[in-house]
Design an enzyme around this catalytic site. Structure first.
Site, PDB file in Angstrom:
ATOM      1  CD  GLU A  82      -2.859   5.638   6.798  1.00 22.56           C
ATOM      2  OE1 GLU A  82      -2.870   5.450   5.566  1.00 22.56           O
ATOM      3  OE2 GLU A  82      -1.913   4.877   7.411  1.00 22.56           O
TER       4      GLU A  82
ATOM      5  CB  SER B   7       5.166  -2.150  12.153  1.00 23.95           C
ATOM      6  OG  SER B   7       4.707  -0.396  12.520  1.00 23.95           O
TER       7      SER B   7
ATOM      8  CG  ASN C 169      -1.760   1.178   1.333  1.00 25.40           C
ATOM      9  OD1 ASN C 169      -1.790   2.143   0.423  1.00 25.40           O
ATOM     10  ND2 ASN C 169      -2.532   1.309   2.720  1.00 25.40           N
ATOM     11  CD1 TRP C 170       3.425   0.953  -2.887  1.00 17.69           C
ATOM     12  CD2 TRP C 170       3.480   2.292  -4.845  1.00 17.69           C
ATOM     13  NE1 TRP C 170       4.125   0.434  -3.844  1.00 17.69           N
ATOM     14  CE2 TRP C 170       4.208   1.172  -5.024  1.00 17.69           C
ATOM     15  CE3 TRP C 170       3.675   3.287  -5.880  1.00 17.69           C
ATOM     16  CZ2 TRP C 170       4.855   0.775  -6.136  1.00 17.69           C
ATOM     17  CZ3 TRP C 170       4.262   2.840  -7.106  1.00 17.69           C
ATOM     18  CH2 TRP C 170       4.985   1.823  -7.059  1.00 17.69           C
ATOM     19  CE  LYS C 171      -0.466   3.240   4.916  1.00 13.60           C
ATOM     20  NZ  LYS C 171      -0.090   3.316   6.091  1.00 13.60           N
TER      21      LYS C 171
ATOM     22  CD  GLU D  97      -3.344  -2.608   7.012  1.00 13.34           C
ATOM     23  OE1 GLU D  97      -2.114  -2.758   6.622  1.00 13.34           O
ATOM     24  OE2 GLU D  97      -4.132  -1.307   6.896  1.00 13.34           O
TER      25      GLU D  97
ATOM     26  CG  HIS E  13      -6.000   1.668   5.163  1.00 15.35           C
ATOM     27  ND1 HIS E  13      -5.321   2.778   6.252  1.00 15.35           N
ATOM     28  CD2 HIS E  13      -4.767   1.053   4.989  1.00 15.35           C
ATOM     29  CE1 HIS E  13      -4.170   2.446   6.700  1.00 15.35           C
ATOM     30  NE2 HIS E  13      -3.869   1.392   5.903  1.00 15.35           N
TER      31      HIS E  13
ATOM     32  N   GLY F  20       3.081  -1.317   4.183  1.00 13.81           N
ATOM     33  CA  GLY F  20       2.921   0.390   3.918  1.00 13.81           C
ATOM     34  C   GLY F  20       4.423   0.724   3.628  1.00 13.81           C
ATOM     35  N   GLY F  21       4.854   1.309   4.741  1.00 10.81           N
ATOM     36  CA  GLY F  21       6.296   1.919   4.421  1.00 10.81           C
ATOM     37  C   GLY F  21       7.258   1.131   3.715  1.00 10.81           C
TER      38      GLY F  21
ATOM     39  N   GLY G 194       2.352   2.261  10.715  1.00 17.14           N
ATOM     40  CA  GLY G 194       3.479   3.272  10.730  1.00 17.14           C
ATOM     41  C   GLY G 194       4.229   3.696  11.994  1.00 17.14           C
TER      42      GLY G 194
HETATM   43  P1  13P Z   1       3.221   0.376   7.915  1.00 13.76           P
HETATM   44  O1  13P Z   1       3.719  -0.985   7.120  1.00 13.76           O
HETATM   45  O2  13P Z   1       3.793   1.639   7.278  1.00 13.76           O
HETATM   46  O3  13P Z   1       3.037   0.209   9.232  1.00 13.76           O
HETATM   47  O4  13P Z   1       1.602   0.549   7.004  1.00 13.76           O
HETATM   48  C1  13P Z   1       0.743  -0.555   7.073  1.00 13.76           C
HETATM   49  C2  13P Z   1      -0.529  -0.025   6.379  1.00 13.76           C
HETATM   50  O5  13P Z   1      -1.137   0.534   6.665  1.00 13.76           O
HETATM   51  C3  13P Z   1      -0.730  -0.970   4.962  1.00 13.76           C
HETATM   52  O6  13P Z   1      -1.910  -0.653   4.854  1.00 13.76           O
END
Ligand code: 13P
Length: 249
Positions: A98, A211, A12-14, A166, A96, A232-233, A172
């Site tokens: 977010e 994470s 997930n590149w956000k 998640e 998600h 994510g990251g 994050g």
């Molecule tokens: P991180 O891997 O950066 O914690 O993000 C997880 C995420 O929100 C994937 O959708």
């Protein structure tokens, strides 16, 4: 891992990626892809078509990060499921935390979006997960069970839908639940999926997200009912994403 289920590692590149660096990242993932895991990259909507073109016929699929519940209409700024499919996406992340947080998306909204995604031929990756307070108050499983019950539409099983657990507080932050807590949550989600989708629930994929890094991926991915990861990251660094994929076997 669940026997009979192909693992999935989804990135997930956000809100990261302009054309040049997004394409370079996608090419690096494609060039380094090996092993059994199904790989998916979910770039911002602006890059879905370009990446789908660049990755056509390769082992890496493309997903969106959200879609509207309607196929079209007066919804300024939104993208519909048929539009994502038309751009070459095969998957779409929905619900998600977010989006649940910043746009107050509710379980019924997520469910309607998942229905729209399935109608458009996309495979939904529906996110669930508890805020930290609920974990501290020992009601994480209750909260996630309610999200699972209310966020997944009837056709989810037949469509091969994916659930991503998640925990909000693990996203994050560099913090993760214990492996025992992840396994317990995934077992609970599995039981709910089996009950709700008797034909498919035993083999639908349940991803862990929050994470996930090369250093912790192998341990997490070896847990029962953990069928991959939503990253994510670490998905923004090709070698990290590929190292996580390699840990899936
Ligand atoms: P991180 O891997 O950066 O914690 O993000 C997880 C995420 O929100 C994937 O959708």
């Amino acid at each position: 891992m669940t026997p009979g289920t192909r693992p999935m590692i989804a990135g997930n590149w956000k809100m990261h990626g302009l054309a040049a660096d997004g394409l370079a990242l996608a090419h690096a993932v494609k060039d380094g892809a090996k092993g059994q895991a199904e790989l998916v990259v979910c770039p911002p909507a602006t890059l879905v078509a370009a990446l789908a073109g660049a990755l056509a016929g390769t082992a890496v699929a493309v997903g969106g990060q959200d879609c509207h519940m309607a196929a079209k209409g007066a919804h300024t700024g939104d993208v519909s499921a048929p539009m994502l499919a038309d751009a070459g996406a095969r998957f779409v992340i929905l619900g998600h935390s977010e989006r649940r947080g910043a746009y107050r998306e509710t379980d019924p909204t997520v469910r309607a979006k998942a229905e729209a995604a399935i109608a458009a031929g996309l495979i939904p990756i529906v996110c669930v997960g508890e805020p930290e307070d609920d974990r501290l108050l020992a009601r994480a499983e209750e909260v996630v069970a309610a999200q699972v019950a209310a966020s997944l539409p009837e056709g989810f099983g037949a469509a091969g839908g994916v659930v991503a657990y998640e925990p909000v507080w693990a996203i994050g932050t560099g913090r993760t639940p214990t492996e025992a807590d992840i396994a317990a949550m995934h077992a609970m989600i599995r039981a709910r999926l089996v009950a709700a989708f008797p034909g498919q629930g035993a083999t639908l994929r349940i991803l862990y997200g929050g994470s996930v890094k090369p250093a912790n991926a192998a341990g997490i991915l070896a847990l029962p009912n953990v069928d991959g990861a939503l990253v994510g990251g670490a998905s923004l660094v090709a070698e990290d994403f590929l190292a996580i994929a390699a840990a899936a076997g």
